[in-house]
Design a protein around this motif. Structure first.
Motif, PDB file in Angstrom:
ATOM      1  N   GLY A 120       0.773  -1.222   0.000  1.00  0.00           N
ATOM      2  CA  GLY A 120       0.000   0.000   0.000  1.00  0.00           C
ATOM      3  C   GLY A 120       0.806   1.274   0.000  1.00  0.00           C
ATOM      4  O   GLY A 120       0.245   2.369  -0.161  1.00  0.00           O
ATOM      5  N   ASP A 121       2.124   1.168   0.170  1.00  0.00           N
ATOM      6  CA  ASP A 121       2.950   2.373   0.294  1.00  0.00           C
ATOM      7  C   ASP A 121       4.373   2.119  -0.190  1.00  0.00           C
ATOM      8  O   ASP A 121       5.340   2.301   0.547  1.00  0.00           O
ATOM      9  CB  ASP A 121       2.959   2.833   1.755  1.00  0.00           C
ATOM     10  CG  ASP A 121       3.619   4.188   1.936  1.00  0.00           C
ATOM     11  OD1 ASP A 121       3.609   4.989   0.976  1.00  0.00           O
ATOM     12  OD2 ASP A 121       4.155   4.439   3.047  1.00  0.00           O
ATOM     13  N   ILE A 161       7.973   2.633  -2.210  1.00  0.00           N
ATOM     14  CA  ILE A 161       8.845   3.787  -2.371  1.00  0.00           C
ATOM     15  C   ILE A 161       9.722   3.594  -3.600  1.00  0.00           C
ATOM     16  O   ILE A 161       9.974   2.471  -4.031  1.00  0.00           O
ATOM     17  CB  ILE A 161       9.714   3.993  -1.110  1.00  0.00           C
ATOM     18  CG1 ILE A 161      10.375   2.680  -0.691  1.00  0.00           C
ATOM     19  CG2 ILE A 161       8.886   4.553   0.032  1.00  0.00           C
ATOM     20  CD1 ILE A 161      11.202   2.762   0.570  1.00  0.00           C
ATOM     21  N   SER A 173       8.842   3.163   6.203  1.00  0.00           N
ATOM     22  CA  SER A 173       9.744   3.152   5.057  1.00  0.00           C
ATOM     23  C   SER A 173      10.604   4.404   5.074  1.00  0.00           C
ATOM     24  O   SER A 173      10.190   5.454   5.556  1.00  0.00           O
ATOM     25  CB  SER A 173       8.933   3.112   3.757  1.00  0.00           C
ATOM     26  OG  SER A 173       8.092   1.978   3.728  1.00  0.00           O
TER      27      SER A 173
END
Length: 200
Positions: free
Chosen positions: A147-148, A150, A195
């Protein structure tokens, strides 16, 4: 690194023996481990008998359910890595285990990594507290929690918690060449993290 995995018969048999032994130590049936890991019973049986070459996703799923680092399935703990440690292939990733070391209750695995362009690899969750550290030497990668994720460019490194499903992808048309450190608590504890990207 090529696009197809080649495991010697000895390497496949050794990995299968490790899986079977760990499963037996934990008192888990083959059917139950297959169910927990989300792999077919026939696939797991083939891995244990050394007649199938596993994908990275399958090995990670099995290792996660057994509560051990991936390196525990690829090599014998406490022994030097041999030249026959196989390259592990996933949908997008080819990984070669280079070193395993332990320090302060943490097992750290070092891999040489190639991420092929044009495909996305989703890896299953590792046990709680596992963190990955990616250093990119060439190309641009998108990695991290589903979902996130980088973006990590050449010359950058990033860290992310991998105790949930996480992705690897190469952005653009060039493959990503990188190193990957995976830090795995030997005594699994509830550790969470986010992250972070760092530029050299």
């Amino acid at each position: 690194m090529g696009n197809s995995a080649h495991w010697s018969a000895d390497a496949a048999a050794a990995t299968g023996e490790r899986i079977r032994a760990l499963r037996g130590q934990r008192g888990i049936s083959l059917s139950e481990l297959a169910r927990r890991a989300g792999v077919g019973k026939a696939t797991l049986s083939g891995l244990e008998t050394g007649t199938r070459n596993p994908t990275a996703e399958t090995l990670y799923a099995i290792a996660g359910q057994l509560g051990v680092p991936l390196a525990t399935l690829l090599s014998t703990p406490g022994e030097p890595l041999g030249a026959d440690v196989p390259e592990v292939q996933g949908t997008a990733v080819a990984a070669q285990l280079l070193e395993v070391f332990q320090d302060g209750g943490i097992s750290t695995e070092l891999y040489r990594l190639e991420i092929r362009p044009g495909v996305l690899q989703t890896s299953p969750a590792h046990p709680a507290g596992v963190v990955e550290y990616l250093t990119v030497f060439s190309g641009t990668a998108r990695v991290g929690p589903v979902g996130d994720p980088i973006v990590v460019r050449s010359g950058e490194h990033a860290s992310f918690a991998s105790d949930g499903p996480h992705v690897y992808a190469a952005l653009g048309e060039e493959p990503v060449h990188a190193s990957l450190l995976i830090r795995h608590p030997l005594e699994v504890s509830e550790v969470s993290g986010g992250s972070e990207v760092n530029r050299s």
